[in-house]
Design an enzyme around this catalytic site. Structure first.
Site, short mmCIF file in Angstrom:
data_model
loop_
_atom_site.label_atom_id
_atom_site.label_comp_id
_atom_site.label_asym_id
_atom_site.label_seq_id
_atom_site.Cartn_x
_atom_site.Cartn_y
_atom_site.Cartn_z
N CYS A 2 31.59 59.85 37.30
CA CYS A 2 33.10 59.05 37.57
C CYS A 2 34.29 59.48 36.64
O CYS A 2 33.83 59.94 35.24
CB CYS A 2 33.01 57.60 37.33
SG CYS A 2 32.04 56.80 38.58
N ARG A 27 32.80 65.23 37.78
CA ARG A 27 32.03 64.23 37.50
C ARG A 27 31.41 63.15 38.37
O ARG A 27 30.74 62.47 38.04
CB ARG A 27 33.04 63.53 36.47
CG ARG A 27 33.64 64.10 35.33
CD ARG A 27 34.65 63.38 34.52
NE ARG A 27 33.78 62.30 33.65
CZ ARG A 27 33.27 62.25 32.60
NH1 ARG A 27 33.29 63.59 31.70
NH2 ARG A 27 32.61 61.52 32.15
N TRP A 74 31.25 58.28 41.51
CA TRP A 74 29.94 58.45 41.43
C TRP A 74 29.22 57.10 41.62
O TRP A 74 29.22 56.49 40.69
CB TRP A 74 29.39 59.41 40.47
CG TRP A 74 27.92 59.68 40.73
CD1 TRP A 74 27.44 60.97 41.20
CD2 TRP A 74 26.87 59.11 40.29
NE1 TRP A 74 25.93 61.08 41.56
CE2 TRP A 74 25.63 59.75 40.59
CE3 TRP A 74 26.33 57.94 39.68
CZ2 TRP A 74 24.17 59.50 40.59
CZ3 TRP A 74 25.07 57.40 39.47
CH2 TRP A 74 24.19 58.28 40.05
N ASN A 100 34.71 53.80 34.39
CA ASN A 100 33.64 54.86 34.16
C ASN A 100 32.50 54.16 33.48
O ASN A 100 32.82 53.89 32.30
CB ASN A 100 34.17 56.10 33.77
CG ASN A 100 32.68 56.87 33.28
OD1 ASN A 100 33.04 57.83 32.26
ND2 ASN A 100 31.81 56.92 33.82
N GLY A 101 31.58 53.87 33.94
CA GLY A 101 30.44 53.12 33.17
C GLY A 101 29.64 51.86 34.05
O GLY A 101 29.70 52.04 35.28
N GLU A 482 12.84 74.94 35.13
CA GLU A 482 14.46 75.10 35.06
C GLU A 482 14.91 75.76 36.52
O GLU A 482 15.70 75.52 37.28
CB GLU A 482 15.07 75.86 34.03
CG GLU A 482 16.45 76.17 34.08
CD GLU A 482 17.58 74.94 34.25
OE1 GLU A 482 16.94 73.92 33.97
OE2 GLU A 482 18.41 75.07 34.40
N LYS A 486 16.95 74.33 39.51
CA LYS A 486 18.17 74.94 40.06
C LYS A 486 18.27 74.88 41.59
O LYS A 486 19.07 74.59 42.23
CB LYS A 486 18.40 76.39 39.42
CG LYS A 486 18.93 76.63 38.16
CD LYS A 486 20.27 75.86 37.79
CE LYS A 486 20.24 74.88 37.54
NZ LYS A 486 20.47 73.76 36.22
N GLU A 489 18.16 71.35 43.00
CA GLU A 489 19.64 70.59 42.88
C GLU A 489 20.86 70.88 43.85
O GLU A 489 21.49 70.44 44.26
CB GLU A 489 20.23 71.23 41.63
CG GLU A 489 19.82 70.24 40.23
CD GLU A 489 20.50 70.64 39.02
OE1 GLU A 489 20.69 70.12 38.17
OE2 GLU A 489 20.39 71.87 38.68
N HIS A 505 -4.86 72.64 39.32
CA HIS A 505 -5.18 71.29 39.22
C HIS A 505 -4.39 70.53 40.23
O HIS A 505 -3.81 69.37 40.08
CB HIS A 505 -5.01 70.68 37.80
CG HIS A 505 -5.96 71.45 37.04
ND1 HIS A 505 -7.25 71.32 36.89
CD2 HIS A 505 -5.58 72.51 35.97
CE1 HIS A 505 -7.82 71.90 35.93
NE2 HIS A 505 -6.94 72.81 35.52
N LYS A 604 27.86 65.63 37.02
CA LYS A 604 27.87 66.61 35.96
C LYS A 604 27.28 66.12 34.68
O LYS A 604 26.65 66.38 33.89
CB LYS A 604 29.13 67.63 35.54
CG LYS A 604 29.18 68.28 34.60
CD LYS A 604 28.50 69.54 35.03
CE LYS A 604 28.36 70.55 33.96
NZ LYS A 604 27.07 71.72 34.16
C1 G6P Z 1 23.00 66.01 34.59
C2 G6P Z 1 23.55 67.48 34.88
C3 G6P Z 1 22.59 68.35 34.20
C4 G6P Z 1 22.30 68.20 32.84
C5 G6P Z 1 21.95 66.65 32.45
C6 G6P Z 1 21.83 66.49 31.08
O1 G6P Z 1 21.86 65.87 35.24
O2 G6P Z 1 23.60 67.46 36.22
O3 G6P Z 1 23.20 69.64 34.52
O4 G6P Z 1 21.10 69.07 32.55
O5 G6P Z 1 22.85 65.85 33.12
O6 G6P Z 1 23.22 66.53 30.53
P1 G6P Z 1 23.70 66.93 29.30
O7 G6P Z 1 25.23 66.97 29.30
O8 G6P Z 1 23.17 65.80 28.33
O9 G6P Z 1 23.11 68.32 28.78
#
Ligand code: G6P
Length: 609
Positions: A2, A27, A74, A100-101, A482, A486, A489, A505, A604
């Site tokens: 948000c 956001r 969001w 936001n929250g 990771e 990616k 996501e 396993h 984000k």
């Molecule tokens: C969200 C973002 C990720 C990020 C994670 C942790 O899920 O989409 O890209 O790694 O939050 O965020 P931070 O800002 O604490 O690294």
């Protein structure tokens, strides 16, 4: 998660608010809305969908106004539709609020307010806020906001306008970010700097529990607990160029291409070749404590958690300090045993992730020293840790983190070098590491020139596969995690990352002739073991896409596709092996025609738990 923005001043509020929303859209982007204060009423428009839809809906149809608030959502409570979009109002539509929250006790508050005759229109937690302000309002907006806040449990960044106080904007925060930008006879407030910097470089970071009453030419801040607060104005160095796409199709691609430059920024001034050591001024006062630590706990979420895992491997092998890596959301709700001699390191790109912030506070409550590895300067986590290291990756806008991940790994490389040298590594070994670190940005640069053609081909070949497996061992196991993250996501393809040997396993049952398996098989200490794992995949007709070390012609014969990366030290390989995986995910998502920078359901900065 948000984005909120508010404006008061001489300019056209709508322009400031809509351009602010576009900048904050990363956001959250499931609905958007705006409230403007006019002479007779509060003009309100809310729509499900992107900011552009709100922009189109109000174009040429908004009243002139110099005070307003806006929101990009969001959704947490209430589906993303027009009604649940912010701003929210009270019964008489005299107050409008963006939030936001999460107000966790909203059900209790709603019942209380309904008994008093308030009528609710939405399914959101936020709607209790304007109603509670309405309930407590007695000719002073700031007092009513302060009183309402004393009833909230949860987190909030709020901006509020009122028909009864048409010359001011009130903002407050608790656990969610809020920055106030000070222009000439105008103020713009927002969840982060991106919405502010085209107006001013002078900012005030609000602290938790602070409430600000803002007029075009002045502001007053009060802490709910401690009374009046003198505003501290800081200058920010962020430039517009840094938050624009600059000719790239997506922010994610731009950020992938920025990696050589940002890694140079991460290491600048931090390497001392003579002594074969790294210098990290941000944590200078804690170096001895760290050197003598009996245990380090790294705490993070998402991609930052993956960087933390690489940090664990680096610190344990170079400095021989026991390290554990915890998910913030788990750490905060169990009973962590934090004995004297334990140091916590929280890792966060945004510095605002709610669970990481709460874990930080939990660790401090137990008396632990908490250090931070953060990207966003002045963020809540950066300010609340005892000390920290900035990764200097610059603003990251693409929702899928790329350059921040690289910079976090590099930061751990610096930290492990420093601790390693202080505890056990000879100076020569420190110098070898420095030489290898210094080569990394150029090595990435060359990969960025060489790889895209090949990776686009692979992406075309595999874009319609429904499942992927990513395997790696040692330092490259977190890279496999990771790489898989990616892909899922941004392309919505199911992908799992696994330690290569663990495949036997369970995941091996998934392997057949349709299953692409990305294996990181570089020539490090456990290369031979990975080769055996590749054999196990091939025996079951899986398709192997390997990331191997330059010059390994033998590997090429055993796999279906191979992507080479240059040689480096074992612990630095993740900085190179992650690059092809970022590009592969990017091109697959792009070929699938997806919105790479704004993948569905994600945000984000996750400022709710
Ligand atoms: C969200 C973002 C990720 C990020 C994670 C942790 O899920 O989409 O890209 O790694 O939050 O965020 P931070 O800002 O604490 O690294």
């Amino acid at each position: 998660m948000c984005g909120i923005v508010g404006y008061i001043g001489k300019d056209n509020a709508t322009r400031a608010l809509i351009s602010g929303l576009y900048r904050l859209e990363y956001r959250g982007y499931d609905s958007a809305g705006i409230a403007l204060l006019t002479k007779d009423n509060i003009f309100l428009k809310k729509v499900a969908g992107r900011v552009s839809e709100l922009d189109n809906a109000i174009r040429d149809r908004v009243p002139d106004a110099s005070i307003g608030i806006a929101h990009t959502r969001w959704a947490t409570h209430g589906v993303p539709n027009d009604i649940n979009a912010h701003p929210h109002t009270d019964c008489e539509k005299r107050f409008a609020v963006v939030h936001n929250g999460i107000i966790e006790n909203y059900r209790t508050l709603k019942k209380f307010l309904e008994k008093k005759g308030h009528r609710f229109e939405t399914d959101t937690d936020t709607e209790v806020i304007p109603h509670l302000i309405e309930e407590f309002y007695d000719n002073d907006l700031m007092s009513a906001v302060k009183k309402a806040c004393s009833y909230f449990k949860g987190t909030y960044g709020l901006a509020i306008i009122s028909l009864a106080n048409p010359d001011c904007l009130v903002v407050t925060r608790m656990g969610s970010p809020l920055v106030i930008g000070k222009g000439k006879d105008e103020y713009i407030v927002a969840s982060d700097l991106a919405a502010i910097i085209s107006y001013t470089d002078k900012v005030i970071y609000l602290n938790d529990g602070d409430v600000a009453e803002i007029h075009p030419d002045r502001l007053r801040i009060e802490s709910r607990e401690f009374g009046p607060v003198a505003p501290e104005i800081e200058r920010v160095t962020l430039s517009l160029e840094q938050i624009e796409r600059g000719g790239y199709k997506h922010f994610m691609l731009k950020e992938i291409y920025e990696q050589p430059v940002i890694l140079r920024d991460t290491i600048r001034g931090r390497l001392n070749y003579e002594e074969g050591i790294a210098r990290l001024h941000g944590i200078a006062n804690y170096i001895e404590k760290l050197r003598d630590a009996e245990r380090i706990i790294i705490i993070a979420c998402g991609t930052s958690w993956h960087a933390g895992l690489i940090g664990e491997y680096m610190i344990e092998s170079l400095a021989e300090i026991p390290v554990e890596v915890e998910y913030s959301s788990e750490f905060r709700y169990r009973r962590p045993v934090l004995k004297k001699g334990t140091i916590c390191i929280v890792v966060s790109q945004s510095g605002e992730t709610a669970d990481t912030l709460a874990a930080l506070r939990e660790a401090k409550r137990h008396g632990a020293t908490v250090l931070g590895i953060c990207n966003v300067v002045g963020s809540s986590i950066a300010r609340e840790t005892d000390a920290g290291i900035y990764i200097h990756a610059g603003p990251e806008i693409g929702v899928a983190s790329t350059k921040a991940f690289m910079a976090q790994i590099m930061t751990f490389a610096l930290l492990s070098l420093l601790l390693g040298r202080l505890r056990r590594l000879p100076v020569d070994e420190g110098r070898d590491i420095i030489n290898a670190i210094r080569r990394i940005p150029d090595q990435i640069q060359s990969l960025l020139e060489e790889l895209p053609g090949q990776i686009k081909e692979l992406a075309r070949t595999f874009k319609d596969h429904r499942n992927f497996l990513y395997l790696g061992r040692g330092y490259n196991f977190p890279v496999a995690l990771e790489g898989a993250l990616k892909l899922k996501e941004i392309s919505y393809i199911h992908a799992e990352g696994y330690p290569a040997a663990e495949m036997k396993h369970g995941p091996i049952a998934l392997i057949d002739k349709n299953m692409p398996v990305v294996v990181i098989a570089i020539k490090d200490a456990i290369y031979d073991k990975v080769i055996s794992n590749i054999e196990e995949i091939r025996t079951r007709q899986g398709i192997v896409i390997a990331v191997g070390s330059e010059g390994d012609s033998q590997l090429k014969k055993n796999v279906d596709h191979i992507i080479y990366v240059p040689k480096t030290l074992d612990h630095l390989y993740p900085l190179l092996t992650i690059l092809p995986l970022q590009l592969l995910a990017y091109y697959i998502a792009d070929f699938r025609g997806l919105d790479v920078d704004k993948p569905r359901n994600l945000a984000k900065s996750v400022t709710v738990e």
